[in-house]
Design a protein around this motif. Sequence first.
Motif, short mmCIF file in Angstrom:
data_model
loop_
_atom_site.label_atom_id
_atom_site.label_comp_id
_atom_site.label_asym_id
_atom_site.label_seq_id
_atom_site.Cartn_x
_atom_site.Cartn_y
_atom_site.Cartn_z
N UNK A 34 8.46 51.92 -52.16
CA UNK A 34 7.88 50.73 -51.54
C UNK A 34 8.74 50.22 -50.38
N UNK A 35 10.02 50.54 -50.40
CA UNK A 35 10.91 50.07 -49.33
C UNK A 35 10.80 50.91 -48.06
N UNK A 36 10.09 52.02 -48.14
CA UNK A 36 9.93 52.87 -46.96
C UNK A 36 9.04 52.19 -45.91
N UNK A 37 9.44 52.30 -44.67
CA UNK A 37 8.65 51.76 -43.56
C UNK A 37 7.79 52.90 -43.02
N UNK A 38 6.64 53.08 -43.63
CA UNK A 38 5.78 54.21 -43.25
C UNK A 38 5.17 54.03 -41.86
N UNK A 39 5.05 52.79 -41.44
CA UNK A 39 4.48 52.54 -40.11
C UNK A 39 5.42 53.00 -39.00
N UNK A 40 6.71 52.73 -39.17
CA UNK A 40 7.67 53.07 -38.14
C UNK A 40 8.57 54.25 -38.51
N UNK A 41 8.55 54.64 -39.79
CA UNK A 41 9.46 55.68 -40.27
C UNK A 41 9.00 57.09 -39.99
N UNK A 42 7.74 57.25 -39.66
CA UNK A 42 7.20 58.56 -39.30
C UNK A 42 7.44 59.64 -40.34
N UNK A 43 7.83 60.79 -39.85
CA UNK A 43 8.00 61.97 -40.70
C UNK A 43 9.11 61.77 -41.73
N UNK A 44 10.17 61.07 -41.34
CA UNK A 44 11.26 60.83 -42.28
C UNK A 44 10.78 60.03 -43.49
N UNK A 45 10.04 58.97 -43.25
CA UNK A 45 9.52 58.15 -44.35
C UNK A 45 8.58 58.97 -45.23
N UNK A 46 7.78 59.80 -44.60
CA UNK A 46 6.84 60.64 -45.36
C UNK A 46 7.61 61.65 -46.21
N UNK A 47 8.66 62.25 -45.66
CA UNK A 47 9.47 63.20 -46.42
C UNK A 47 10.18 62.52 -47.60
#
Length: 127
Positions: free
Chosen positions: A69-82
């Motif tokens: 939940x702490x991941x910033x999927x909007x700005x984190x891009x591929x890193x957040x997805x990984x």
Amino acid sequence: MLDMGYAAYQQTAVEGKAAGADVHKLVLMLFDGFLDELERAVGHINAKKFDRKAQSVERLLRILGGLEASLDREHGGELAENMAQLYQHCGQSLVQASFRNDISYLDSVKTVMTNLQQGWKGLGSLN
């Protein structure tokens, strides 16, 4: 009764640390707590204390949920997805370990989470 007092003390200590922590420290606390709880889960499986194992696995899954939940999927891009995929892999391995009472499923979880913890610690030293 002693266990309940100790648990209350631990909870108070964690809440106190969290209240004064920045985001980096909070995430690091989640990694630290996860790895501590993972060791307890291994011990519970080995000791065949399945009710306690279930409680540990539930805590571990909640921590993973917090990390995801702490991941910033909007700005984190591929890193957040990984990162999300790594957390999901860990969650699936936890469920398998719990279902099968087999700690071998936890080896990759420990490796992934230890590596992430160390990386997160490294990020803190850059500040």
